[in-house]
Design a protein around this motif. Structure first.
Motif, PDB file in Angstrom:
ATOM      1  N   GLN A 136       0.821  -1.219   0.000  1.00  0.00           N
ATOM      2  CA  GLN A 136       0.000   0.000   0.000  1.00  0.00           C
ATOM      3  C   GLN A 136       0.854   1.268   0.000  1.00  0.00           C
ATOM      4  OE1 GLN A 136      -2.867  -0.866  -0.728  1.00  0.00           O
ATOM      5  NE2 GLN A 136      -2.778  -2.991  -0.033  1.00  0.00           N
ATOM      6  N   LEU A 137       2.129   1.130  -0.320  1.00  0.00           N
ATOM      7  CA  LEU A 137       3.015   2.295  -0.275  1.00  0.00           C
ATOM      8  C   LEU A 137       2.588   3.359  -1.285  1.00  0.00           C
ATOM      9  CD1 LEU A 137       5.485   3.505   1.066  1.00  0.00           C
ATOM     10  CD2 LEU A 137       6.920   2.387  -0.656  1.00  0.00           C
ATOM     11  N   GLY A 138       2.055   2.939  -2.432  1.00  0.00           N
ATOM     12  CA  GLY A 138       1.601   3.915  -3.412  1.00  0.00           C
ATOM     13  C   GLY A 138       0.521   4.826  -2.861  1.00  0.00           C
ATOM     14  N   ALA A 139      -0.431   4.259  -2.135  1.00  0.00           N
ATOM     15  CA  ALA A 139      -1.489   5.061  -1.538  1.00  0.00           C
ATOM     16  C   ALA A 139      -0.937   5.969  -0.433  1.00  0.00           C
ATOM     17  CB  ALA A 139      -2.578   4.155  -0.974  1.00  0.00           C
ATOM     18  N   ILE A 140       0.013   5.448   0.345  1.00  0.00           N
ATOM     19  CA  ILE A 140       0.610   6.246   1.415  1.00  0.00           C
ATOM     20  C   ILE A 140       1.350   7.452   0.836  1.00  0.00           C
ATOM     21  CG2 ILE A 140       2.350   6.216   3.253  1.00  0.00           C
ATOM     22  CD1 ILE A 140       1.651   3.220   3.639  1.00  0.00           C
ATOM     23  N   ILE A 141       2.115   7.217  -0.218  1.00  0.00           N
ATOM     24  CA  ILE A 141       2.854   8.318  -0.855  1.00  0.00           C
ATOM     25  C   ILE A 141       1.892   9.352  -1.433  1.00  0.00           C
ATOM     26  CG2 ILE A 141       4.381   8.920  -2.774  1.00  0.00           C
ATOM     27  CD1 ILE A 141       5.859   7.670  -0.467  1.00  0.00           C
ATOM     28  N   ALA A 142       0.780   8.891  -2.016  1.00  0.00           N
ATOM     29  CA  ALA A 142      -0.204   9.821  -2.582  1.00  0.00           C
ATOM     30  C   ALA A 142      -0.767  10.742  -1.503  1.00  0.00           C
ATOM     31  CB  ALA A 142      -1.323   9.038  -3.262  1.00  0.00           C
ATOM     32  N   VAL A 143      -1.030  10.189  -0.337  1.00  0.00           N
ATOM     33  CA  VAL A 143      -1.527  11.018   0.771  1.00  0.00           C
ATOM     34  C   VAL A 143      -0.477  12.048   1.173  1.00  0.00           C
ATOM     35  CG1 VAL A 143      -2.216  10.989   3.199  1.00  0.00           C
ATOM     36  CG2 VAL A 143      -3.086   9.238   1.649  1.00  0.00           C
ATOM     37  N   ILE A 144       0.782  11.617   1.276  1.00  0.00           N
ATOM     38  CA  ILE A 144       1.860  12.538   1.658  1.00  0.00           C
ATOM     39  C   ILE A 144       2.032  13.635   0.609  1.00  0.00           C
ATOM     40  CG2 ILE A 144       4.351  12.704   2.026  1.00  0.00           C
ATOM     41  CD1 ILE A 144       4.245   9.854   3.174  1.00  0.00           C
ATOM     42  N   ALA A 145       1.894  13.263  -0.672  1.00  0.00           N
ATOM     43  CA  ALA A 145       2.144  14.214  -1.750  1.00  0.00           C
ATOM     44  C   ALA A 145       1.015  15.215  -1.945  1.00  0.00           C
ATOM     45  CB  ALA A 145       2.393  13.459  -3.061  1.00  0.00           C
ATOM     46  N   PHE A 146      -0.175  14.918  -1.432  1.00  0.00           N
ATOM     47  CA  PHE A 146      -1.321  15.803  -1.677  1.00  0.00           C
ATOM     48  C   PHE A 146      -1.877  16.484  -0.424  1.00  0.00           C
ATOM     49  CE2 PHE A 146      -1.741  13.647  -5.783  1.00  0.00           C
ATOM     50  CZ  PHE A 146      -2.158  14.689  -6.591  1.00  0.00           C
ATOM     51  N   LEU A 147      -1.992  15.746   0.669  1.00  0.00           N
ATOM     52  CA  LEU A 147      -2.750  16.257   1.817  1.00  0.00           C
ATOM     53  C   LEU A 147      -2.226  17.584   2.361  1.00  0.00           C
ATOM     54  CD1 LEU A 147      -5.138  15.768   3.648  1.00  0.00           C
ATOM     55  CD2 LEU A 147      -3.641  14.416   5.152  1.00  0.00           C
ATOM     56  N   PRO A 148      -0.913  17.734   2.647  1.00  0.00           N
ATOM     57  CA  PRO A 148      -0.453  19.035   3.174  1.00  0.00           C
ATOM     58  C   PRO A 148      -0.749  20.198   2.223  1.00  0.00           C
ATOM     59  CG  PRO A 148       1.222  17.345   3.477  1.00  0.00           C
ATOM     60  CD  PRO A 148       0.190  16.757   2.582  1.00  0.00           C
ATOM     61  N   LEU A 149      -0.561  19.968   0.923  1.00  0.00           N
ATOM     62  CA  LEU A 149      -0.790  21.030  -0.056  1.00  0.00           C
ATOM     63  C   LEU A 149      -2.266  21.418  -0.117  1.00  0.00           C
ATOM     64  CD1 LEU A 149       0.240  22.909  -2.239  1.00  0.00           C
ATOM     65  CD2 LEU A 149       0.137  21.005  -3.869  1.00  0.00           C
ATOM     66  N   ILE A 150      -3.142  20.432  -0.089  1.00  0.00           N
ATOM     67  CA  ILE A 150      -4.582  20.719  -0.134  1.00  0.00           C
ATOM     68  C   ILE A 150      -5.013  21.509   1.102  1.00  0.00           C
ATOM     69  CG2 ILE A 150      -6.875  19.662  -0.040  1.00  0.00           C
ATOM     70  CD1 ILE A 150      -5.757  17.411  -1.791  1.00  0.00           C
ATOM     71  N   ILE A 151      -4.515  21.111   2.258  1.00  0.00           N
ATOM     72  CA  ILE A 151      -4.861  21.820   3.499  1.00  0.00           C
ATOM     73  C   ILE A 151      -4.423  23.282   3.424  1.00  0.00           C
ATOM     74  CG2 ILE A 151      -4.342  21.991   5.967  1.00  0.00           C
ATOM     75  CD1 ILE A 151      -4.232  18.935   6.037  1.00  0.00           C
ATOM     76  N   LEU A 152      -3.203  23.505   2.940  1.00  0.00           N
ATOM     77  CA  LEU A 152      -2.682  24.880   2.868  1.00  0.00           C
ATOM     78  C   LEU A 152      -3.395  25.708   1.812  1.00  0.00           C
ATOM     79  CD1 LEU A 152       1.119  24.210   3.394  1.00  0.00           C
ATOM     80  CD2 LEU A 152      -0.490  25.245   5.002  1.00  0.00           C
TER      81      LEU A 152
END
Length: 313
Positions: A136-152
């Motif tokens: 599930q590393l692909g899904a984990i990386i996707a969360v890391i790559a998007f979530l902080p940016l979306i929040i900001l």
């Protein structure tokens, strides 16, 4: 299929080897390593693009009414230009949308390559943490790559309502797509490949199967209708079949054995049910030994291993 020309990979004395788990071919392992390095590089670039968007792009602003008077803010002691209004520039807004698309493309491509690597060189399901993270590393990386940016983006005070809504929706949609495509919903395991290989050896007497370039399964003999496609028939071990992209033994092996004039075990349905469960991820399922109507039909005799010292205590 020629007999005796393939190593069955069984120990000289049954039970003499502590671990007879399936393992990939050297070429399969090399391909998996290459796919993982490329995926890691793509993910690193995606996260770097996110960092650029956060620490540089989102900080861009333009001021309107900048000819106002300077005043001192008594709370901060800093000079401010009264009447000036900060806005998020349109060019930065467009660049932000492009960044979202680039991050999604890099994340998804990396996930596809990573899943290909896992099919060539899977983890053991018994190693629970590694099995989960590796698959599930692909899904984990996707969360890391998007979530902080979306929040900001949603917290940005300089964007107008339209910019924030548009960027937020696009970011969320691409993030959901990247996470969904990064998840491996039915990941392979060493245990699954080992069960398929064990079945092949017990049915045929050796680790030798047949496949063609199309399809995703391998077969027990050459005469089966499913591989009469005109494509070249390829023969090799189960590990070589996996290297070629065939990730499991066909569940129609009983009818294939009949087609090829080979003996069919009386409990073929039980073996099929067990393989179906194991291939679906239930790797603790007991794989039945073939039961032959005539003991002479057994292509190989594999006695049960003696209990270990710990089990006999």
């Amino acid at each position: 299929m020629a007999e005796g020309n393939k190593d069955t990979a069984l120990p000289t004395e049954v039970g003499s080897a502590p671990d007879r788990s399936w393992s990939p071919t050297a070429e399969g392992r090399r391909k998996a390593t290459t796919f993982r390095w490329i995926a890691a590089a793509l993910w690193a670039i995606a996260i770097a693009a996110e960092a650029v968007a956060i620490f540089w792009l989102l900080r861009q602003r333009e001021f309107t009414g900048a000819d106002g008077e300077l005043v001192r803010n008594p709370d901060t002691g800093l000079l401010e230009e009264r009447g000036a209004t900060a806005q998020f520039p349109q060019w930065a807004f467009i660049a932000l949308l492009v960044a979202f698309v680039v991050i999604a493309a890099l994340s998804i491509t990396g996930s596809i390559l990573w899943k290909k690597a896992n099919r060539l060189d899977p983890a053991k399901k018994s190693d629970t943490v590694r099995f989960f993270v590796q698959n599930q590393l692909g899904a984990i990386i996707a969360v890391i790559a998007f979530l902080p940016l979306i929040i900001l983006v949603f917290l940005n005070k300089d964007m107008d309502k339209g910019q924030k809504t548009t960027a937020g929706i696009i970011g969320v949609v691409l993030a959901v797509a990247a996470v969904a495509l990064g998840i491996d919903y039915n990941p392979p395991s060493v245990e699954q490949y080992t069960a398929d290989r064990s079945t092949v050896i017990q049915l045929l007497g050796q680790d030798e199967v047949v496949w063609v370039d199309g399809g995703s399964v391998y077969h027990v003999c050459e005469e089966v209708p499913d591989i009469q496609t005109g494509s070249e028939k390829r023969t090799g071990t189960t590990a070589e079949a996996v290297e070629a992209g065939k990730i499991r033994l066909t569940l129609k092996f009983a009818s294939e054995l009949r087609t090829c004039g080979l003996a069919v075990p009386e409990n073929a349905d039980e073996i099929t049910d067990a393989l179906r469960a194991i291939q679906a991820g239930q790797v603790d399922t007991l794989l039945p030994a073939p039961v032959w109507a005539d003991p002479a039909d057994a292509p190989i005799e594999v006695p049960d291993a003696a209990p270990s010292a710990e089990e006999s205590e």
